[in-house]
Enzyme design. Structure first.
Site, PDB file in Angstrom:
ATOM      1  N   THR A  79       0.906  -1.106   0.009  1.00 36.06           N
ATOM      2  CA  THR A  79      -0.050   0.057   0.177  1.00 36.06           C
ATOM      3  C   THR A  79       0.807   1.239  -0.088  1.00 36.06           C
ATOM      4  OG1 THR A  79      -0.013   0.203   2.578  1.00 36.06           O
ATOM      5  CG2 THR A  79      -1.717  -1.084   1.690  1.00 36.06           C
ATOM      6  N   ASP A  80       0.527   2.280  -0.445  1.00 34.12           N
ATOM      7  CA  ASP A  80       0.876   3.630  -0.140  1.00 34.12           C
ATOM      8  C   ASP A  80       0.748   3.805   1.477  1.00 34.12           C
ATOM      9  OD1 ASP A  80       2.045   6.215  -0.141  1.00 34.12           O
ATOM     10  OD2 ASP A  80       0.993   7.102  -1.874  1.00 34.12           O
ATOM     11  N   TYR A  81       1.417   4.781   1.891  1.00 32.46           N
ATOM     12  CA  TYR A  81       1.370   4.907   3.351  1.00 32.46           C
ATOM     13  C   TYR A  81       0.260   5.397   4.135  1.00 32.46           C
ATOM     14  CZ  TYR A  81       6.203   3.306   3.597  1.00 32.46           C
ATOM     15  OH  TYR A  81       7.339   2.662   3.240  1.00 32.46           O
TER      16      TYR A  81
END
Ligand code: NOJ
Length: 901
Positions: A273-275
């Protein structure tokens, strides 16, 4: 004694050999106890053996990161990784370390590379490989296994805060540069993490926004870059984006993550995932292709995953699949079979990397305009004024793409060094235009530096320099002040993407240096003094006016309404937008000047069963060596009304270095995909029967070679509509009218192709004008008699059959304008590098005198012999690319002068 010495040496060698073989075995362990450590087995088999050994808790733990703070600390702390995912010591599963890219490593200090837009401007995948290799090498020597880069999201709007991190507005260029980057980084032994998948094109509402995008547009514009990075680049990981795509969060989008990425493209790595805010659920993600939550467990916590599995929401098989994919990737990238990388900046070849950044920047600097003032000539230039604080610092973008450079050479330092002792350098930070003008006055040349400000988290509110970088104040005003004080003014832009350049006619040269990287100052100095040819070509259009830019004035498209961004512009992104609307840019996509000139001739189109080979002869027609970037564009036929095609799309490019007089034939191979559109109903790529416009030249608007390729038995005797040279249609195809009537009918032209205007609202200085349908077209009745302004403004907002909103504006002249006895009429500024070569001017049909210069046509009209009343001046000019520019001015003649008695 000798025997003893030999024994000692033998023992030493044995010890060394033993350590080497232990090192080669890496962290995995011995195969007899750990069968998955047998390197002769395939990664899939090794991963399965290991999955069988893991407890449920261990499996869950591998599905989430374990460090919430590194992402923040990494801005300053060389020990902080942007992310960490702990392994399982019991079974020899290594811990994974992650860092950020793509402009360098964000972990304490690193080598700062030019903005990704600059890399795209090189139009050179080989340069991208070198760039990726520098970042990959530093990521490794800072102890990382994965680098979160490249960014291959398309520049949908030039306002995008992360424009500087990406590769511009064309999917082919973005794909080629992205693949080069990925291959370069992975050649250093780290895993590239292609991001942000997918349709992640704005910072506004970035954690929640929904990209509402039809499948054809998605397939043709927003996915090909990812596809190329997966299939050709063989990227090991993909980062799913914060946004939703057609209502489904990107990190639980089964269509994107499973159907397309895995099943169609054959991706074998893992998705993370993006953060922080990209993942929106536990079961949704676990059942739809997400392996790893970053930077720490939230939805993929032990408790959440256990509950999801126990309740049956997530099958055990899904958990095993995700863990197997993570482990498989680690096996195939050799992570088990090597030691952990050591995090120590001392290992980095900083000087070597600085040299590479200089060479990349030299290939990136884009010369937008030059009327001969450049290159600066040694011996002739005795004084240089450098204006603007950006000349004296390190210009970069903000956010996760931000790099703290080990060292840097500022433009001021680089130019001062290159100019040498005998040249007077004056510097003014440009805080006060009066002082700056005083510094510039009398210098042989004045270099004004201007910049924008780009950062993750925020899009730019507008494209002007001031709006894009308010901290620097009125930079346009500063440029004007310097240009007034010094006739030899050169503007050097350090921007991450397109900006407005209203002063471009007032200065002698415009240089786009991008965010130039650590050795930007040296590279720029070498380019300015002609030690190297400016290598860059624009990866995105620079519009002439704010309102010309894509998505302008349409909040439903950007930034979206109620967190929903409609991608209703379809495939008309970047130059496709400007071409479709007939808008002349300030500097078109693909444009960039060399210090020499190039001629194009002898276009050959050789059809093959799948596609074609297009070739052309390029000659260096100037007096010095230089590098040209020939580009191939196609205008595809429209198979149906619901598949509108842009006038041209980039399908190939190459670089050719030529000595003066040297000639080379350049070739472009077109495969079936290059000729295809995505047919949503048929769920696949299709080649339409018809005539394909083929155009080769030096920019999207400078295409001297034109031809046709027939497919599917089409008979194409002449250039088809699409692929034709662009014609000037100021204001998007509306006729320019003027003082020829007090009230008149304005026929609103349909856009190209089968798209129709279905409704329109027209106002004249704010007052509604009636619109009727006549003969299939919308016609507005404009009555200027009720308007008092001398220059009434007509605004049109029209909806098309494709759901697009088109906004146009036109300024008219009321008939009460005073009559004239003479007038000067000008047409100026053809597109890009084009020149005017001839013109015919008539007044009410009779030929009038005119003069033609490369940048403009000027006609002095004598109205003394024209009878009183309307005088229609028509200008038909030809440009160096064979384009015809038509303009009309409606004057009012006072009539013949009567003799005095
Ligand atoms: C968020 C950004 O969107 C992404 O590009 C970056 O890799 C992560 N933060 C980590 O810094």
């Amino acid at each position: 004694m000798r025997v003893v010495a030999q024994a000692v040496i033998a023992a030493l060698l044995l010890a060394l050999a033993t350590t080497q073989s232990a090192a080669a075995a890496g962290r995995c362990g011995e195969p007899p106890e750990r069968p998955w450590c047998d390197t002769s087995l395939a990664p899939d088999a090794r991963a399965q053996l290991l999955v069988d050994q893991l407890t449920q808790e261990e499996k869950f733990s591998l599905m989430a990161g374990d460090d919430a703070t590194g992402v923040f600390l990494a801005f300053r702390d060389p020990r902080a990784h942007v992310g960490t995912s702990l392994g399982v010591e019991r079974l020899g599963i290594p811990t994974l370390f992650f860092t950020d890219g793509p402009l360098g490593v964000r972990q304490g200090m690193g080598t700062g590379l030019p903005a990704a837009m600059g890399l795209a401007a090189t139009f050179d995948p080989a340069v991208a490989r070198r760039y990726g290799a520098v970042v990959g090498n530093e990521a490794k020597l800072k102890g990382n296994d994965v680098v979160h880069a490249p960014v291959v999201n398309l520049m949908r709007t030039p306002l995008g805060g992360r424009t500087f991190e990406g590769y511009g507005e064309d999917p082919l260029l973005t794909a080629r540069i992205g693949v080069g980057w990925t291959q370069g980084a992975q050649s250093e032994g780290v895993i590239a993490n292609v991001k942000h998948f997918a349709a992640n094109n704005q910072e506004a509402d970035r954690f929640v926004t929904n990209a509402e995008v039809d499948e054809r547009t998605l397939r043709e514009m927003y996915l090909p870059q990812f596809e190329a990075n997966v299939k050709e680049g063989r990227a090991g990981t993909v980062m799913c984006a914060y946004n939703r795509v057609n209502g489904v969060p990107a990190c639980e989008n089964g269509f994107l993550l499973e159907d397309v990425l895995r099943d169609e493209w054959g991706f074998e790595g893992f998705v993370l995932t993006d953060y922080g805010f990209a993942q929106k659920s536990t079961a949704g993600s676990a059942n739809n292709g997400l392996e790893l939550e970053m930077p720490q467990a939230g939805f993929y916590s032990q408790a959440n995953l256990a509950a999801a599995v126990t309740s049956g929401q997530v099958p055990q098989a899904a958990i095993d699949l995700h863990v197997r994919r993570i482990l498989r990737t680690m096996f195939s990238f050799g992570i088990f079979d090597r030691e952990a990388y050591v995090n120590d900046d001392a290992q980095i070849d900083k000087t070597g990397h600085a040299d590479v950044t200089r060479e990349i920047e030299e290939a990136a600097i884009t010369l937008l305009k030059n009327d001969g003032v450049l290159p600066l000539r040694d011996g002739q230039v005795k004084s240089i004024a450098i204006v603007g604080a950006d000349a004296d610092g390190y210009k970069r973008g903000g956010g996760s793409g931000q790099v703290e450079p080990f060292t840097f050479t500022s433009p001021r330092a680089g130019i001062t060094k290159r100019a040498g002792e005998g040249v007077e350098i004056r510097y003014d930070p440009g805080n006060d235009p009066v002082a700056a003008a005083a510094a510039a006055r009398g210098a042989d040349v004045a270099l004004v530096f201007a910049s924008d400000n780009q950062t993750e988290f925020a899009d730019k509110p507008c494209l002007s320099l001031e709006c894009g970088n308010p901290a620097r104040g009125d930079q346009d005003g500063l440029i004007d002040a310097v240009a007034t004080a010094n006739p030899n003014t050169v503007v050097v832009l350090e921007t991450g993407g397109p900006v407005l350049t209203p002063w471009r006619d007032r200065v002698r040269a415009v240089v786009e240096a991008w965010y130039p990287g650590a050795e930007g100052g040296t590279a720029l100095a070498r380019m300015l003094f002609g030690d190297v040819d400016p290598g860059g070509r624009l990866p995105s259009t620079f519009p002439r006016r704010e309102e010309d830019k894509p998505l302008d004035g349409n909040p439903r498209q950007f930034p979206g309404v109620a967190e929903n961004a409609e991608y209703s512009e379809g495939v008309f992104v970047g130059y496709r937008h400007y071409d479709e609307r007939g808008l002349a840019p300030a500097f078109p996509s693909g444009h960039g000047l060399s210090y020499t000139t190039f001629g194009y001739r002898d276009l050959r189109i050789e059809p093959s069963p799948a596609g074609a080979v297009v070739s052309a002869v390029v000659t260096n027609t100037g007096g010095r060596a230089g590098v040209e970037t020939p580009q191939l564009y196609l205008g595809l036929p429209e198979p149906r009304g619901d598949v509108p095609q842009p006038p041209r799309a980039l399908k190939g490019f190459t670089k050719v270095a030529l000595e003066p007089g040297q000639t080379r034939r350049v070739r472009f191979s077109l495969d079936e995909r290059a000729l295809s559109y995505y047919d949503v109903a048929a769920r696949g790529w299709r080649v339409a029967a018809g005539c394909y416009g083929v155009a080769v030249g030096r920019s999207s608007r400078d295409l001297p070679l034109q031809g046709v390729l027939a497919r599917g038995g089409a008979s194409c005797s002449r250039s088809p509509g699409s692929g034709r040279p662009p014609t000037e249609q100021p204001g998007g195809g509306l006729p320019t009218s003027g003082c020829n009537a007090r009230a008149f009918s304005l026929r609103l032209p349909d856009p190209r192709g089968r798209e129709r205007l279905v409704s329109a609202s027209v106002t004249v200085n704010g007052r509604r004008a009636p619109v009727r349908r006549r003969g299939g077209r919308l016609v507005a009745r404009i009555d200027l008699r009720r308007v008092t302004a001398a220059r009434p403004r007509v605004r049109i907002v029209a909806r098309t059959s494709r759901g697009r909103t088109i906004r146009l504006a036109r300024t008219y002249r009321r008939c009460s304008v005073p009559c004239k006895r003479s007038a000067t009429v000008r047409v100026r500024d053809p597109a890009g590098q084009e020149r005017f070569v001839s013109a015919r001017v008539t007044v009410n049909g009779r030929r009038a005198q005119s003069s033609v210069s490369p940048r403009g046509v000027r006609a002095r009209i004598d109205l003394r012999r024209v009878p009183a009343g309307p005088a229609k001046v028509r200008i038909v000019a030809r440009t160096s690319t064979g384009r015809t520019v038509r303009a009309q001015r409606n004057l009012r003649a006072c009539g013949r002068r009567r003799g005095r008695v």
